[in-house]
Design an enzyme around this catalytic site. Sequence first.
Site, PDB file in Angstrom:
ATOM      1  N   SER A  43     -13.610 -99.044 -40.990  1.00 34.45           N
ATOM      2  CA  SER A  43     -12.917 -99.096 -42.280  1.00 34.45           C
ATOM      3  C   SER A  43     -11.679 -99.963 -42.100  1.00 34.45           C
ATOM      4  CB  SER A  43     -12.526 -97.685 -42.724  1.00 34.45           C
ATOM      5  OG  SER A  43     -11.694 -97.067 -41.765  1.00 34.45           O
ATOM      6  N   HIS A 157     -17.435 -93.207 -41.530  1.00 29.84           N
ATOM      7  CA  HIS A 157     -17.687 -92.762 -40.162  1.00 29.84           C
ATOM      8  C   HIS A 157     -18.837 -91.765 -40.031  1.00 29.84           C
ATOM      9  CE1 HIS A 157     -13.289 -93.833 -38.884  1.00 29.84           C
ATOM     10  NE2 HIS A 157     -14.023 -94.886 -39.151  1.00 29.84           N
ATOM     11  N   GLN A 165     -12.402 -89.642 -45.070  1.00 29.02           N
ATOM     12  CA  GLN A 165     -12.923 -90.082 -43.770  1.00 29.02           C
ATOM     13  C   GLN A 165     -12.594 -89.134 -42.612  1.00 29.02           C
ATOM     14  OE1 GLN A 165     -12.740 -94.465 -42.614  1.00 29.02           O
ATOM     15  NE2 GLN A 165     -11.175 -93.666 -41.270  1.00 29.02           N
ATOM     16  N   GLU A 166     -11.344 -88.605 -42.601  1.00 23.32           N
ATOM     17  CA  GLU A 166     -10.923 -87.849 -41.417  1.00 23.32           C
ATOM     18  C   GLU A 166     -10.133 -86.599 -41.779  1.00 23.32           C
ATOM     19  OE1 GLU A 166      -8.828 -90.573 -38.774  1.00 23.32           O
ATOM     20  OE2 GLU A 166     -10.221 -92.170 -39.314  1.00 23.32           O
ATOM     21  N   GLU A 207     -16.431 -90.478 -34.645  1.00 27.96           N
ATOM     22  CA  GLU A 207     -15.262 -90.134 -33.831  1.00 27.96           C
ATOM     23  C   GLU A 207     -15.376 -88.751 -33.212  1.00 27.96           C
ATOM     24  OE1 GLU A 207     -11.779 -91.052 -36.179  1.00 27.96           O
ATOM     25  OE2 GLU A 207     -12.199 -93.193 -36.044  1.00 27.96           O
ATOM     26  N   ASP A 245      -6.909 -88.338 -43.182  1.00 28.65           N
ATOM     27  CA  ASP A 245      -7.015 -89.775 -43.437  1.00 28.65           C
ATOM     28  C   ASP A 245      -8.160 -89.976 -44.418  1.00 28.65           C
ATOM     29  OD1 ASP A 245      -7.222 -92.464 -43.634  1.00 28.65           O
ATOM     30  OD2 ASP A 245      -7.780 -92.836 -41.538  1.00 28.65           O
ATOM     31  N   GLU A 286      -2.743 -89.983 -44.454  1.00 31.88           N
ATOM     32  CA  GLU A 286      -2.838 -91.417 -44.153  1.00 31.88           C
ATOM     33  C   GLU A 286      -3.741 -92.081 -45.190  1.00 31.88           C
ATOM     34  OE1 GLU A 286      -4.394 -92.049 -40.193  1.00 31.88           O
ATOM     35  OE2 GLU A 286      -5.353 -93.917 -40.807  1.00 31.88           O
ATOM     36  N   ASP A 313      -2.110 -97.229 -43.160  1.00 29.71           N
ATOM     37  CA  ASP A 313      -3.008 -97.840 -42.168  1.00 29.71           C
ATOM     38  C   ASP A 313      -3.536 -99.165 -42.725  1.00 29.71           C
ATOM     39  OD1 ASP A 313      -5.012 -98.527 -40.366  1.00 29.71           O
ATOM     40  OD2 ASP A 313      -6.316 -96.840 -40.834  1.00 29.71           O
ATOM     41  N   LYS A 338      -2.295 -99.609 -34.590  1.00 28.49           N
ATOM     42  CA  LYS A 338      -3.525 -99.983 -33.890  1.00 28.49           C
ATOM     43  C   LYS A 338      -3.324-101.363 -33.290  1.00 28.49           C
ATOM     44  CE  LYS A 338      -6.701 -97.725 -37.175  1.00 28.49           C
ATOM     45  NZ  LYS A 338      -7.320 -97.944 -38.506  1.00 28.49           N
ATOM     46  N   HIS A 366      -6.574 -94.809 -32.195  1.00 30.06           N
ATOM     47  CA  HIS A 366      -7.809 -95.430 -31.708  1.00 30.06           C
ATOM     48  C   HIS A 366      -8.496 -96.167 -32.872  1.00 30.06           C
ATOM     49  CE1 HIS A 366     -10.528 -91.937 -33.232  1.00 30.06           C
ATOM     50  NE2 HIS A 366      -9.534 -92.182 -34.047  1.00 30.06           N
ATOM     51  N   ARG A 367      -9.677 -96.732 -32.610  1.00 26.66           N
ATOM     52  CA  ARG A 367     -10.565 -97.221 -33.661  1.00 26.66           C
ATOM     53  C   ARG A 367     -11.859 -96.412 -33.608  1.00 26.66           C
ATOM     54  NH1 ARG A 367      -8.513-101.715 -36.464  1.00 26.66           N
ATOM     55  NH2 ARG A 367      -9.834-100.704 -38.024  1.00 26.66           N
ATOM     56  N   SER A 368     -12.667 -96.521 -34.665  1.00 30.41           N
ATOM     57  CA  SER A 368     -13.927 -95.765 -34.633  1.00 30.41           C
ATOM     58  C   SER A 368     -14.851 -96.282 -33.529  1.00 30.41           C
ATOM     59  CB  SER A 368     -14.601 -95.780 -35.998  1.00 30.41           C
ATOM     60  OG  SER A 368     -14.625 -97.076 -36.536  1.00 30.41           O
ATOM     61  N   LYS A 389      -3.571 -90.258 -32.633  1.00 29.68           N
ATOM     62  CA  LYS A 389      -4.876 -89.772 -33.097  1.00 29.68           C
ATOM     63  C   LYS A 389      -5.950 -90.552 -32.359  1.00 29.68           C
ATOM     64  CE  LYS A 389      -6.253 -92.475 -37.166  1.00 29.68           C
ATOM     65  NZ  LYS A 389      -6.895 -92.401 -38.479  1.00 29.68           N
TER      66      LYS A 389
HETATM   67  C1  2PG Z   1      -8.802 -95.323 -39.339  1.00 33.14           C
HETATM   68  C2  2PG Z   1      -9.634 -95.732 -38.153  1.00 33.14           C
HETATM   69  C3  2PG Z   1      -9.535 -94.857 -36.944  1.00 33.14           C
HETATM   70  P1  2PG Z   1     -11.561 -97.456 -38.175  1.00 33.14           P
HETATM   71  O1  2PG Z   1      -9.160 -95.577 -40.486  1.00 33.14           O
HETATM   72  O2  2PG Z   1      -7.705 -94.799 -39.170  1.00 33.14           O
HETATM   73  O3  2PG Z   1      -9.793 -93.517 -37.176  1.00 33.14           O
HETATM   74  O4  2PG Z   1     -10.953 -96.005 -38.499  1.00 33.14           O
HETATM   75  O5  2PG Z   1     -11.333 -97.736 -36.745  1.00 33.14           O
HETATM   76  O6  2PG Z   1     -13.009 -97.372 -38.539  1.00 33.14           O
HETATM   77  O7  2PG Z   1     -10.819 -98.443 -39.053  1.00 33.14           O
HETATM   78 MG    MG Z   2      -7.074 -94.888 -41.248  1.00 30.91          MG
END
Ligand code: 2PG
Ligand code: MG
Length: 420
Positions: A43, A157, A165-166, A207, A245, A286, A313, A338, A366-368, A389
């Site tokens: 994403s 994800h 998403q999270e 994740e 998130d 987020e 983000d 990131k 991190h990233r997915s 995270k």
């Molecule tokens: C996010 C990230 C990590 P992605 O949106 O914060 O959890 O997802 O790495 O897929 O952008």
């Molecule tokens: Mg995010």
Amino acid sequence: MTHRVGSLSAIEILDSRSRPTLAVSLALEGAAPVTAGVPSGASTGTREAVELRDGDKGRYGGLGVTQAVGNVNGELAEALLGRAFADLGELDRVLIELDGTATKSRLGANAIVGVSMAAARAFAQAQGVPLWRYLTPAGVAARLPVPHFNVVNGGAHAANNLDFQEFMIAPLGAPSLAEAVRAGAEIYAKLRALLAGAGHAVGLGDEGGFAPRIDTPEDVLALLVRAIEDAGYRPGRDGVAIALDPAASEFHRDGVYRVAGQELSSDEMIERYARMVERFPVYSIEDGLAEDDWDGWSRLNARLGERVQLVGDDILVTNPAIVAEAIAKKVANAALIKVNQIGTVSETLETMRLCREAGWAAMVSHRSGETPDDFIADLAVGTGCGQLKTGAPARGERVAKYNRLITIEADTPDLPYGLR
Ligand code: 2PG
Ligand code: MG
């Protein structure tokens, strides 16, 4: 003292989602090589630094990174080999200038960030200090971050129907990092039992969080509170809080937010969050709104910014210029960090400096798509930001980072734990 680059090379490896990425290896003259694994998102924000993918549909469906690998082994190696650098900042400047684009699209942000991460490790090694110490800016106190365990996955994800998403659990009140990890793992186990008991699938998302078929975010929040209590912890800031998130850019189309079958305006979305914060121990949100909804973000921050951490983000993409603008316009009160969104470690540290000076929080992420590389654990500790995270307390590429934090705490027991 300066150090010369003795060797630099890259190969194509796989990330945790079975997509190609780079492993970069770099040695300073007279030292052993160190490596870095490059993360990759799903994403992504539209203003992120650009990953170079081959686009050759006959290999990995077009996702190969042989051109980026070739750029490390070719142009980047030619520019760096034998050259002396005083520090990472100097080396990163050469990478940025050599690429020459604002988004690192020519050589590839994936190639550049791999070199930058490996170089940071090499400089730390040359100084004989752990990576986190090398990354600690002057005048900043290192600290062990609160781990944010992503225990329910939706959105881009997972193949379920959850729009958010999270859903993360954050043991803000834990007495130590090791106890925070324990809380995360124990709650994860209780959540699995609760889901299974209710007849939900307990398959995992990208994740490592569960990906149940649950329709509304509020139902997930209720489940999380139960899992926290079942595991014997107190839901809330003095125990285990919840961080979201939603990654709202992914469900925002034509000016409308689509959540669990409803179509919501920015203001309706904001009121939905306000109710969630009332009912549940949600302390951080987020990407609650989309990256192109800056006006909505301003209203969200005005409405909830005093009570809740509002983390940008996709809207900020770890970019110092964008973060500076967002600080001036008061659109949030925290930034997600990131390394691959901006493409060098030095620029990442610059963004984190801007956050500190503005009184903003920063959460390293991190990233997915990940590798077992645990760089971000050291980044979070060294910068003293207090938050990391990196997925569920499950799956090797996620656990590698949490285990690195445990190791740092064991090696350096006097580091404080918790939010900054
Ligand atoms: C996010 C990230 C990590 P992605 O949106 O914060 O959890 O997802 O790495 O897929 O952008
Ligand atoms: Mg995010």
